[in-house]
Design an enzyme around this catalytic site. Structure first.
Site, short mmCIF file in Angstrom:
data_model
loop_
_atom_site.label_atom_id
_atom_site.label_comp_id
_atom_site.label_asym_id
_atom_site.label_seq_id
_atom_site.Cartn_x
_atom_site.Cartn_y
_atom_site.Cartn_z
N TYR A 49 0.83 -1.20 0.00
CA TYR A 49 0.00 0.00 0.00
C TYR A 49 0.88 1.26 0.00
CZ TYR A 49 -3.62 3.33 1.37
OH TYR A 49 -4.48 4.40 1.41
N LYS A 128 8.51 4.67 15.11
CA LYS A 128 7.17 4.99 14.61
C LYS A 128 6.33 3.72 14.73
CE LYS A 128 4.74 6.94 10.67
NZ LYS A 128 3.67 5.92 10.63
#
Ligand SMILES: [Zn+2]
Length: 632
Positions: A49, A128
């Site tokens: 994606y 992250k």
């Protein structure tokens, strides 16, 4: 066209290649994949994606709403949206050291503006987390939603979820995550990705045994960003040991991590850099992408954009990269073709980058190049503007005329059917402006060769585009004025209502923070050129959502509005407060003294160089007290 569900399956099964997808199919696939991901039922990997489909969408439809907004959540949350206690912005992303180093340059530039020594800039690096973003205000937990409004998912705490490090509730933004080691040991049999499991914790339906167990074992947690381990570095360290720092930070926690977040910690610097609609400028996330390939170029052809820029498109020997077949790549400009020898027979290095896909990294083996001399669309002799080859026949060049009309509908993003094929057909029948399209009837369209159903649909879509509400800045951006992209339009409309912008002069626009003089000049000229078309289209009464005016921020009638000022030395009050006040009356803060500077305001221990320069250029020097008296 195939139905969207079958297209989705074909894409997932890789029966359809990316290059063969229509823009519409690609856009709807991205939307479906995004919704699936947000509701915890991913249909493709995050890698695909992020690195394949979203970049392709960005390249083909750079203004698609999916790319403009902070990613919306999936339909897993049907409840009413509530206002978040504070706006949760997304994080800007970088996929290469190159992009990180540009961000560092921006940090340095802003540091100069506030007289901060760039050696003193501290950068905080944190992992992250690849979890489910939420905001905990101490009593309620919200999803990020669109960044302004989210859903109340406090039930996940009621179900016993604990805060990381056994810390307190109410630490603001964070992520719901599951420990990687626990997921691998107990859950990977049942869930494809941790994300699918994480989302199951939030859903309205009752928790199953596995979820309850993970919560009880403190394997599923809410991790406030403030609790994350930190690696603190200077710009120098980040520059010299970048890869090592990334490797260290990626392995600091036992959670799924998909990158490293870098942020400046100096409060004054953060204030100076601020934020745009999507993210804080003082923060960036680095995501790694290592897929590279060496590919032979078959040919390079020029393509004309709506602004007249000629882009080199390289046809490639078909190459498999990150699971997709690549046959074409775009170079940024013809300067690259010329300087690196990007011609038929050259060999290039390709990467799947998050920004543009596929991106030509570098030319490994050059070949003789072919620089077009005339515009492939209109035959006009092309001109160089620095690295860019341009067709300056803006008003007549068919590719530019078609491109501008297509751009209008793409930016409005509240209509369907006005893709490139439709616009090209309209062009063949004499249509040159968007305002002409709005006059077309079903009969007009039929006589141009559109089928009956299509003609009815197109007229309905035109009506829909005027009745479905859109933000005024989006409407203005659709006109494609150079330097008036969506962000700048919103900034401008923060200060002036859309109907007043055509009266603005250079001074007023450049007094707004974020508009340099050159930009302001281009905007004034650009607005002038679209005025007739703007007036024609205004007759259709588009349903505009007006940007609230921040009138109190700017008193443009002040005699100091538009003046260029530098502060130097220690002031009696806070420098930040002074700058804020200055900006609020339209004063432009500049970073170095030049002949164009109006005033140098000196405090204690002022910079002698600045004073010398001010004397050299005849810039008026004011004491802090004089200055304050003058602006009162
Ligand atoms: Zn042309």
């Amino acid at each position: 066209m195939a139905s969207s569900s079958s297209i989705v399956n074909q894409i997932i099964q890789q029966e359809v290649l990316l290059d063969d997808l229509s823009d519409d199919d690609l856009a709807s696939f991205c939307q479906i994949a995004n919704l699936a991901y947000r509701s915890g039922e991913s249909i493709i990997s995050d890698q695909d994606y992020d690195f394949i489909y979203l970049p392709a969408l960005k390249q083909r439809l750079p203004h698609h709403p999916l790319l403009q907004s902070i990613e919306p959540e999936g339909r897993g949350f049907s409840e009413e949206k509530v206002l978040l206690p504070e706006v949760m912005l997304s994080t800007d992303k970088a996929y290469s050291w190159d992009e990180i180093s540009k961000w560092i340059e921006r940090l340095k530039k802003s540091a100069i503006e506030i007289d901060l020594n760039s050696n003193l800039i501290q950068i905080k690096a944190t992992p992250k987390l690849d979890g489910f973003a939420g905001f905990d205000d101490g009593s309620r937990l919200y999803t990020r939603g669109d960044g302004k409004k989210g859903s109340d998912i406090s039930r996940v705490f009621e179900r016993g979820l604990q805060v990381y490090n056994d810390s307190e509730r109410g630490q603001g933004a964070g992520e719901i995550v599951v420990k990687k080691s626990y997921f691998e040991a107990y859950l990977s049999e049942y869930f494809e990705y941790p994300r699918n499991f994480q989302a199951s914790l939030i859903k309205e339906k009752a928790l199953d045994k596995k979820a309850k167990q993970a919560i009880a074992n403190k394997a599923a947690l809410f991790v406030p960003f403030s609790q994350l381990p930190i690696r603190s570095v200077t710009i120098d360290e980040l520059t010299t040991k970048f890869e090592q720092i990334v490797d260290t930070v990626l392995s600091m926690v036992d959670f799924d991590v998909d990158g490293v977040v870098f942020e400046a910690t100096n409060e004054a610097l953060k204030t100076q850099m601020g934020a745009n609609r999507k993210f804080h400028r003082w923060q960036i996330a680095f995501k790694e992408n290592k897929d590279k390939a060496q590919v032979t170029v078959l040919s390079v052809t020029p393509q004309v954009g709506r602004t007249g820029k000629i882009t080199p498109v390289a046809e490639l020997e078909p190459t498999q990269l990150s699971g997709a077949k690549i046959m074409r790549a775009t170079g940024h400009h013809y300067g690259l073709v010329k300087s690196q020898g990007l011609g038929a027979g050259s060999v290039i290095e390709l990467t799947r980058s998050g920004l543009v896909i596929p991106k030509i990294n570098q030319v490994l083996k050059s070949a003789p190049v072919n620089i077009p001399e005339i515009c492939p669309s209109c035959g006009e002799v092309l001109q160089w503007e620095s690295d860019f080859l341009m067709c300056l026949n803006h008003t007549v060049c068919p590719a530019q005329v078609v491109g501008r009309m297509e751009y209008f509908f793409k930016i409005l993003a509240n209509n369907d059917g006005f893709g490139i094929a439709t616009i090209e057909k309209l062009y063949e029948h004499g249509i040159r402006k968007v305002s002409q399209i709005y006059t077309l009837s079903i009969d007009d369209l039929s006589s141009m060769g559109f089928g009956e159903k299509t003609s009815i649909n197109l007229v309905n879509q035109l009506k829909r585009s005027t009745s479905e509400q859109i933000e005024d800045w989006r409407f203005l951006a659709a006109f494609g004025v150079v330097r008036l992209g969506m962000g700048n339009c919103e900034n401008l409309l923060n200060f002036y209502p859309i109907n007043a912008i055509f009266e603005l002069n250079l001074e007023r626009i450049s007094a707004i923070n974020g508009f340099a003089e050159l930009t302001a000049q281009m905007i004034v000229t650009g607005l002038d050129s679209i005025k007739p078309e703007f007036d024609l289209l205004s007759q259709y009464h588009f349903n505009l959502e007006l940007t609230p005016l921040q009138k109190d921020l700017v008193e443009f009638t002040h005699s100091f509005s538009g003046k260029k000022i530098i502060f130097t030395g220690k002031m009696s009050g806070s420098r930040e407060a002074m700058k804020k006040r200055a900006k609020s009356i339209g004063i432009k803060m500049v970073s170095s003294v030049s002949a164009k500077t109006d005033y140098l305001v000196v405090g204690e221990k002022a910079g002698q160089n600045k004073i010398k320069n001010a004397e050299k250029f005849g810039v008026e020097i004011l004491s802090e007290a004089d200055y304050l008296a003058l602006i009162k």
